[in-house]
Design an enzyme around this catalytic site. Structure first.
Site, short mmCIF file in Angstrom:
data_model
loop_
_atom_site.label_atom_id
_atom_site.label_comp_id
_atom_site.label_asym_id
_atom_site.label_seq_id
_atom_site.Cartn_x
_atom_site.Cartn_y
_atom_site.Cartn_z
N CYS A 88 -8.10 -27.97 7.20
CA CYS A 88 -6.68 -27.49 7.40
C CYS A 88 -6.16 -28.18 8.60
CB CYS A 88 -6.92 -25.99 7.72
SG CYS A 88 -7.08 -25.65 9.58
N GLN B 260 -11.72 7.04 -4.74
CA GLN B 260 -12.20 7.52 -3.34
C GLN B 260 -13.61 8.16 -3.60
OE1 GLN B 260 -11.15 7.08 -0.37
NE2 GLN B 260 -8.94 6.44 -0.57
N CYS C 16 -13.56 -28.09 7.74
CA CYS C 16 -12.39 -27.47 7.40
C CYS C 16 -11.16 -28.55 7.44
CB CYS C 16 -11.95 -26.32 8.45
SG CYS C 16 -10.41 -25.53 7.91
N GLY D 37 -11.25 3.71 0.82
CA GLY D 37 -12.16 4.38 1.78
C GLY D 37 -13.50 3.78 2.01
N CYS E 237 -7.39 -27.99 12.03
CA CYS E 237 -8.85 -28.67 12.50
C CYS E 237 -8.54 -30.14 12.29
CB CYS E 237 -9.73 -27.99 11.42
SG CYS E 237 -10.40 -26.52 11.81
N GLY F 146 -0.64 5.74 2.79
CA GLY F 146 -1.86 6.85 2.82
C GLY F 146 -2.57 6.63 3.67
N PHE F 147 -3.24 5.52 3.81
CA PHE F 147 -4.28 5.11 4.95
C PHE F 147 -3.81 5.13 6.33
CE2 PHE F 147 -6.46 1.90 7.39
CZ PHE F 147 -7.86 2.57 7.19
N HIS G 13 -5.69 -21.47 10.97
CA HIS G 13 -6.83 -21.82 10.45
C HIS G 13 -7.58 -20.51 9.94
CE1 HIS G 13 -11.13 -23.09 10.38
NE2 HIS G 13 -11.49 -21.90 10.94
N ASP H 194 -7.74 -7.53 0.76
CA ASP H 194 -7.06 -7.73 1.54
C ASP H 194 -7.54 -7.30 2.95
OD1 ASP H 194 -6.50 -4.68 1.22
OD2 ASP H 194 -5.57 -5.04 3.35
N ASP I 217 0.83 -1.26 0.00
CA ASP I 217 -0.19 -0.05 0.24
C ASP I 217 0.68 1.24 -0.09
OD1 ASP I 217 1.17 0.28 2.50
OD2 ASP I 217 -1.08 -0.09 3.34
N SER I 218 0.29 2.45 -0.01
CA SER I 218 1.13 3.56 -0.21
C SER I 218 1.35 4.31 1.01
CB SER I 218 0.25 4.56 -1.09
OG SER I 218 -0.77 5.11 -0.40
#
Lengths: 380, 380
Positions: free
Chosen positions: A314, A197, A312, A224, A317, A98-99, A343, A274, A95-96
């Site tokens: 995985c 945005q 599940c 945003g 589990c 910014g957030f 998990h 994400d 990411d930049s």
């Protein structure tokens, strides 16, 4: 589309798309969930687990803000970039910043030029701008770079949002210009994504979309959202904007969300996600399952020999009971975070596998309906 | 020797022995290091890693005191014993809780009957005795059970040590008697080890050895070392006592020690070890390497692209640099503990593999000399 990235749609179901994103570091089937590796590590999990069949994460996210402050760009440059520094050969999106600087609230000052803020690490005064962000992301060497944007609060007024959105557009132009200059100096290539945005104001969102597309990027993100607005507002924006985004470029919904959010956003045309939820909630004892959330702290699991999620596959589990996981959590053991994180990521990535397969096979509406019904049933 | 355990010496070099311990849960080559799984988890590491080629731990230790207090025996019984509760099919040794309650200091009161103490978890008044310890360890279902003993302080007087040692002998008899009764009720079988006490007083150690052997156990441990005495005292006791211990039974040195301690104790005839050092130091940023200890916090590693140990074949050393591990540690990331713990355990278990092979091939003196020289060189 730059030579750094290829994108091809291979299946469609309504607005939902199944595609392939081609990077220098392998192919990524979309829709895709990207685990968040804030400071150069997806918290609580080894890279071998991310690569394992359970998860098989093809791309993870790094935070420019965090990595810039610590360990700093010199250290990452000395290692030969972020991939080599952390030991990850697959794709990386950064990411930049910014957030993150926007999230600092009173600790930052935003001007036309950029954002001045105090480092949360050592209190030093720092300045982040489109140019600095591009330089840092070039040093990180991520496969996908994000433009430096400003985020308006979830319930911002039309006027405030318009001012902020216009700043983001100007910053997007500066980001692209700085990015292009930096690309001339490197042997490999990076891709650059623009960010739309406009908070919950659909007219501004559409203007932001148009202006961002006019600048031209390898992919487009909706930023945003999931920052304090009503969930219905979030879905109104996605439903209105995603289908208007360029069809031949990947669409990335930033920072969203729960498993049901992901499936619903895919149904509205989103390709990439994400979110810190699977990792963060793993560390606070909350498991995501096909029957809804499960709080491992609850006394009702004390003697429950069942796995977190009976459907599940995985490794957590297959091996461990709710009773054991609860014990680990109550005792403050590191292994509680490790196993719940594993998990949760497995569940998110498995859900996306199901989404992709069902779009390709034409069964996405059925997948979506059954997925939602199971979550709603919430029967433990 | 009960039918729960078999032991056979297959190679010898001076006092050093290479053997095989046969349990219901597989064969364990000795000398062996047992990672400590205090509360039903070896801190910071998944069971899959313990089983992986990097570590291949054949037996781990559980703490009766900790497990008895939390989650409690009812929970572990409901799961079908400790193996099933934690999801570990390989061998388990449990200590008796004697050392932990002794360590509580002012919080416990020792009488002929047993030890009264306040739980560190909820402050409740609890009572641990040979009979209670055997009952708890029977419920845990460990493959090797330890007698309930009392530990004298490292620098205890002859008089104080003698009193304590005699109490341990009486408790050993009660432990065996309670253990035998409990074994009648179970389908599987457990093995029981006696513990030799006597602090740094060799005459008392010899008496304790004789009386413990007279009672008769499946294996014998040297307890009460590495508890504040000089290291030379520790090795004097090991050198005097280990060779006098029964040759046909495993010899277990409790709670020891550094890699060099392990090699030196093997040279004096010890077969089994446990210690929290690799896991605990992993969490505090200290790595054990073939060239000595390495403190990952040191600024000198900021840009060091080498692995923790250039001659270590573990997955952490194959993938990650000191620079990255230092960054993780300085940023407070969970992955720092996870990776350092993995490497440290790999180093301990690898050292023991080297010890075993060299005893069998007749090269142990050379192995020991070179191992010590490398550690002493300490050249990073």
């Amino acid at each position: 589309m730059s030579r750094a990235l290829g994108f091809q749609i291979e299946g469609q179901s309504g607005e939902a798309r199944a595609g392939v994103l081609r990077t220098r570091r392998g192919e990524i089937e979309t829709p895709v969930f990207m685990p968040v590796g804030t400071a150069g590590t997806v918290k609580g999990i080894r890279f071998e687990e991310l690569e394992s069949k359970d998860l098989d994460a093809k791309i993870i996210l790094g935070n420019t803000y965090h990595l810039w402050l610590r360990p700093g760009i010199d250290v990452i440059r000395a290692a030969g970039g972020l991939h080599r520094f952390i030991g990850w050969d697959r794709a990386l999106l950064t990411d930049s910043g910014g957030f993150q600087v926007w999230s600092l609230g009173a600790l930052r000052k935003i001007s036309e030029e950029g954002t001045e803020f105090r480092s949360h690490v050592d209190g030093s005064l720092r300045f982040l701008s489109p140019e600095v962000s591009m330089e840092v992301q070039a040093a990180l060497g991520s496969d996908i770079v994000m433009v430096f944007d400003e985020c308006a609060p979830g319930r911002a007024s039309h006027e405030e949002t318009e001012r902020s959105m216009n700043l983001t557009t100007r910053w997007a132009k500066r980001s692209k210009s700085a990015f292009n200059k930096l690309q001339l100096e490197r042997e490999d290539t990076q891709a650059l994504f623009g960010i739309i945005q406009g908070a919950g104001h659909l007219d501004l969102r559409r203007i932001s979309l148009e202006e961002t597309v006019n600048i031209g990027f390898d992919g487009y993100a909706i930023g945003g959202l999931s920052v304090g607005e009503e969930k219905s507002v979030m879905f109104d924006v996605i439903e209105d904007i995603a289908p208007r985004m360029p069809k031949d470029a990947p669409r990335y919904l930033m920072g969203v969300g729960t498993p049901e959010d992901l499936v619903e956003a895919v149904a509205r045309g989103v390709d990439m996600f994400d979110c810190v939820l699977p990792t963060r909630n793993g560390r606070t004892g909350q498991a995501f399952t096909s029957r809804g959330k499960l709080n491992i702290k609850n006394a009702q699991w004390t003697n429950d020999q069942r796995p977190l999620d009976e459907s599940c596959p995985c490794s957590v589990c297959r091996r461990h009971s709710r009773a054991y996981l609860r014990h680990l959590y109550m005792t403050g053991e590191l292994l509680a975070s490790i196993l719940l994180t594993h998990h949760n990521l497995a569940f998110f990535l498995d859900t996306m596998r199901g989404v992709r397969q069902s779009i390709r096979s034409g069964d996405f509406p059925k997948f979506r309906r059954e997925f939602t019904e199971r979550l709603g049933a919430n029967g433990k």
